[in-house]
Every structure is written in C-alpha cells, then in structure tokens.
Design a protein around this motif. Structure first.
Motif, short mmCIF file in Angstrom:
data_model
loop_
_atom_site.label_atom_id
_atom_site.label_comp_id
_atom_site.label_asym_id
_atom_site.label_seq_id
_atom_site.Cartn_x
_atom_site.Cartn_y
_atom_site.Cartn_z
N ASP A 101 0.80 -1.22 0.00
CA ASP A 101 0.00 0.00 0.00
C ASP A 101 0.84 1.28 0.00
O ASP A 101 0.30 2.37 -0.10
N VAL B 22 -2.22 -0.04 -6.27
CA VAL B 22 -2.02 -1.46 -5.99
C VAL B 22 -2.91 -2.27 -6.92
O VAL B 22 -4.10 -2.01 -7.02
N LEU C 8 -6.17 -4.91 2.59
CA LEU C 8 -5.61 -4.28 1.39
C LEU C 8 -6.60 -4.33 0.22
O LEU C 8 -6.62 -3.43 -0.63
N ASN D 126 -8.72 -1.25 0.20
CA ASN D 126 -8.03 0.03 0.12
C ASN D 126 -8.44 0.75 -1.17
O ASN D 126 -8.50 0.14 -2.23
N LYS E 84 -6.85 2.58 -3.03
CA LYS E 84 -5.79 2.53 -4.04
C LYS E 84 -5.82 1.24 -4.86
O LYS E 84 -5.16 1.13 -5.87
N THR E 85 -6.54 0.25 -4.34
CA THR E 85 -6.42 -1.09 -4.89
C THR E 85 -7.39 -1.37 -6.03
O THR E 85 -8.58 -1.09 -5.93
#
Lengths: 107, 463
Positions: free
Chosen positions: B413, B418, B436, B439, B441-442
């Motif tokens: 992360d 990601v 994760l 998240n 960003k993922t």
C-alpha cells in the motif's frame, strides 16, 4: 570421559560454530538450494551405512545395513542432483556471454 | 603412512569440500561449483570407505553395498531430475526423511553389532539419540511429504488432549532411553524405534500447511543431528562434521523462518496455527466495496508507470504463471520502466522457494529484492502488482489481536496504486481477511493469474 570422546566433542563444537558462521552469510534468495544442498551433505550417512553393512555378521544386520545403504544413497544422490538442477537456473544478467548461446535459441 | 591414516586424510578432504560448498552458497555465481565440489568430496569419501578395515577385516558384502547403491541411484536420479519445481518442498522432505531413516538404521544395527561382538555390554547414549532423532525425522518428513503432496489435508490435524498425549509419548521415549542405558535390551531398542516413529507422526500432524516450510527446515536439522550421533557411534569425524554443519544450518534457517513469520518457533510447532481461524474469517466482509478492474485498466496503468514492484506469491506458481510474468516484466523494461520482484522470505512452500520458481522462469536474480529493500522501493513505486500473494501483504499484521500480528510484511500500500490479482475473495493460508483489498488505491483483477497476465501482456504490447 575418555580422550577419544573429548576429541569428537571438540570437533562437534567447532563444526557447529563454522556451520553457523558460514550459513548466516547465505542470502535468502538461496535458501532453498541451501536446504537441499545441506540435505545432500547429511547423505554422508552413506559412509556409515557402508561400514555397518561391511561389518555385518548376522542376517538381521545384513538386511538392516542393506536398507540403510539404499536409503542413504537415495538421500545423497537425490540431494546433489536436485541442488544442481536448482542452481543451474540461477542466472544473472551480466554473466550472459558464457551461457547465452544455447539460451537465445529457445524462445 | 598407514592405510587408515590415508583414509582419514581423504575424509578430512571431503569434510573440507562440504564446508566450501556451503560457503559457495553465499553467492549465486559460485553456488553451483560449490555443490559439484561437495558431490566430488562425497564420491571420494565413499570410494575410500571401500578400502576401510572394520573389526580387523576388510569390508564385507561389497556386492550388496554396490547393489544397494545401484538401486538408490536408479530411483533417485529420475525423481530428482524430473519433479516439477513447485513440488520441490516435498522432494526435499522425502530425501531428508530417507536420510533420517538411514541414520536411525545405522544406529540400530551398530547397537545389535556391538552387542554380539562385545557381549560385555557397552551401550551408549549417542546410539539411542541417533535412533530417536533419526526416526522422528523419518516419520515427520513422511507426514510433511503427505501434507505437501496433498495426500492428506494440509490443515492442522488436532484432537482433544493432543499436547498432553504428545508430551506423554515424548516422556515414554525418554524413559525407554534411560531403561535401555541400564539394561542394554535389544527388544526395548525396537520399542524405542516404534515410539520414536509415533512421536514423529504426532509431532507433525498439528502443524498446518503454511508452517510446513519451517518444519522441513527443522527436520533437516534433525537428520543432521542424527547423522552426527551416528558419527559418535561409529567414531567418524566425517559424519560428525557433516551432521553438525547441517544441524547448525537447519536450526539457523528454522529460526530465520519463524522470525519472518513474526512468531516464535514454539508457536509454530505447538499452536496448530490456522485450525480455528476459519470461523472468524468471514466477519466484516459484508457490505464493503472493492474496486475491480479489467486487464485493460491495469495495462493503461502500467504503461504510464515508471517503477513497478511485482509481489509474487505461491498462487502464481500454482497457476504456472511465472513465465508470462517474466514476459510482462520484459515488455515493461523494454519501455524503460523499472521492474523489481519483491520476495517475502516465506513466499512459497519452503524457505526461498519463490526465488527458485522465478529463476526457473529465467528471471535474472539481480531483479529479485528482499523485503526491506522492497519496502523502500515501494515508497517511490507507481504500481505494486500483487500476483498470487495474500498473507505476505496483509496489513492486519500490524493490528494487535490478528492471528498474523507481528509478521513482517511487504507494504504494497506504499505504492501509488495497488493491483491485486486474485482468483476470488477467499482469504489466504492464514485464513484471515485482507484489508488491502478494500483500500481505495487497490484495483482487483479476478481470474486465473496466468490468464490475466497473458491478457495484460497483450494490452501493454498493443498500447
């Protein structure tokens, strides 16, 4: 404690230090070959197996010694072959010149 | 120089080659030569042994010895040559197990032999230790093999009172050793063999699949110690040196592995990790959203990146996706994008397994970076590409109370984006949910790792 035993104990202690010292320097990318390589090295029990089969007086000792020889050979031969096969695959980018000839043919 | 002295000198040479071989493993470039040297040293030692005198006569049963070696070689070579690299852990387990079995048999036979040749009973502790440790290693490796080969469940096998029963079996073994030391009974030695076998099985059953790498490493150390014990029995420095070298390396590696999982060795061995977490695994998943994407989305993302860190896990090897992954990395590199492979110490099924799997796919070892370096590279990376890994990137390791609390992880992360390639939302080996995935960003790409990577290569090539 006899002198002979003391001598073996000395060898044992010193080997333990040498082993720990050398192995702590092995990088983690080589941990699998390290395991398999040290696995092959304890195959040296083959020497012990040969000695007991070579000294066998009774049928029972012969059978046990024979089995020990087979198992130890499996250990030592399998261990070295598999380690060699693994290490063969570890190629860097720089030392390409000596190995690349055969490699570039394969896609 | 007498014949015996010469043979001892040759043994000294062999022992030296073993040390040099282990030293050679310090760098990938010298490792192979080192291994070949050790194999040569071993060969020399074996040949020299044929000329040794035992009990005052030349070695008997030379034909039988050669036959046994022939059988062993004929079986071992093809197996070692052709087994797949993903199956390497079970192969190492089985070769280790037979070594332990051989050490145990050597000790038993020597016991019987001494009893028949020197009836004035001379029984010593090292014989019994050789039998005990060798047999535990043999039986334990067999169970570890069955678990890895999926002949039995990889989950911890538990039953009520397990620890107490195991402790009892252990106590019986120790009691037997004391009794044999006093009585010198051969019948009891066979009983010890049987009890040690049960102990080996009972000891390994509660250890779950994810912890088997640590276990194999420990069993490797056991066999080394059993060989050293046989060395004491037979009066062979060579066996002592080789056995202890392996014992030391195995113990060191075992400690490194448990450290890499953030747990103590006793926790790995005795806690039946992963047996009871399944119940809590589903908690908190409902109602949370994940962002899923297509290979096209990811392809665009990668094309605009300047640094990509790939985090491979065992799932990649299961999908046989290493080669496509390397292809992807090469395409990216040809466009000037920096690519690293971040390898967690316990990725795969044995210590360093992932490195071997990637080496098999011709990934240059310079591109493989270890966890600490990976975490600093990730801070400036544009994309972290998680392929088939899960627990090793799970931020839950930072939360007290989580089963994997304290395990050092790769902080995917930290990267700008990601990409998480996954077959499904199922949790990893440790059986816990991965934060994760949620998240912002993922981007999640569902599907078989190999298929996804193949599509990704096509997209990147076309863009």
């Amino acid at each position: 404690m006899t002198n002979v035993l003391l001598q073996y104990a000395t060898v044992l202690v010193l080997s333990a230090f040498v082993g720990t010292e050398i192995i702590s320097k092995v990088p983690s990318i080589l941990h699998t070959p390290l395991m398999s390589g040290s696995n092959a090295i304890h195959g040296v029990i083959l020497v012990g197996a040969m000695l007991i089969l070579g000294a066998a007086n009774t049928n029972l000792e012969e059978v046990l010694g024979f089995l020990a020889c087979i198992l130890a050979t499996l250990n030592v031969v399998g261990g070295f072959v598999v380690t060699d096969r693994m290490l063969e695959m570890f190629k860097g980018r720089k030392p390409k010149a000596p190995v690349s000839k055969s490699d570039e043919v394969t896609p | 120089m007498s014949r015996e002295t010469l043979i001892d000198l040759i043994y000294l040479f062999s022992a030296t080659t073993f040390v040099l071989a282990l030293k050679g493993l310090g760098s990938p470039r010298h490792a192979r030569r080192g291994n070949a040297l050790a194999a040569f040293g071993m060969l020399v030692a074996v040949v020299a042994t044929f000329f040794k005198f035992v009990d005052g006569h030349a070695l008997r049963h030379v034909g039988l010895i050669l036959l046994a070696m022939f059988i062993g070689t004929v079986v071992a070579v093809p197996v070692a040559r052709f087994v797949k690299m993903t199956a390497m852990p079970q192969l190492v387990a089985i070769f280790n197990g037979v070594g332990g079995g051989a050490a145990s048999l050597v000790s038993i036979t020597e016991f019987i032999h001494i009893k028949s040749t020197h009836p004035a009973t001379y029984v010593v502790l090292e014989v019994l230790l050789g039998v005990l440790i060798g047999t535990v290693s043999f039986a334990g490796s067999a169970i570890a093999f069955a678990k890895l080969q999926e002949l039995m469940t990889g989950r911890p096998v538990t039953y009520p009172g397990q620890q107490i029963i195991n402790a009892l079996v252990g106590a019986v073994a120790l009691g037997l050793i004391v009794t044999i030391l006093v009585s010198g009974s051969t019948a009891l030695l066979w009983t010890l063999f049987g009890v040690a076998f049960i102990l080996g099985v009972a000891f390994v059953l509660p250890i779950g699949g994810a912890d088997v790498p640590v276990l194999i490493s420990l069993l490797n150390a056991f066999t080394g110690l059993a060989v050293a014990a046989s060395g004491f029995t037979l009066g062979s420095n060579l066996l002592i040196v080789a056995g202890i070298l392996v014992g030391a390396s195995g113990i060191l590696l075992t400690r490194l592995m448990s450290k890499a999982m953030g747990r103590s060795l006793s926790n790995v061995l005795f806690s039946a990790f992963g047996s009871n977490v399944t119940a809590s695994a589903g908690g908190g998943v409902e109602g949370r959203t994940v962002r899923s994407g297509t290979p096209e989305d990811v392809g665009v993302l990668l094309s605009y990146a300047s640094k990509v860190v790939i985090i491979p896990g065992y799932g990649l090897a299961v999908a046989q996706g290493q080669h496509v992954l390397r292809e992807l990395a090469e395409v990216l590199e040809s466009r000037g994008i920096k690519v690293f492979y971040a390898i967690h110490p316990v990725a795969g099924r044995m210590p360093g397994h992932m490195n071997v799997l990637l080496a098999e796919a011709n990934v240059p070892y310079e591109d493989l970076i270890e966890m600490d370096e990976a975490n600093s590279e990730l801070q400036t990376a544009d994309v972290a590409l998680v392929v088939g890994a899960n627990d090793t990137v799970n931020p839950a390791a930072g939360e007290p109370g989580s089963p994997i609390y304290g395990m050092p992880i790769i902080h995917a992360d930290l990267a700008e984006n990601v990409v998480f390639m996954k077959r499904s939302m199922r949790p990893g080996f440790a059986g816990i949910d991965n934060e994760l995935l949620y998240n912002p960003k993922t981007i999640l790409v569902f599907g078989d790792a190999k298929d996804t990577l193949t599509k990704l290569v096509a997209v990147v090539k076309a863009s």
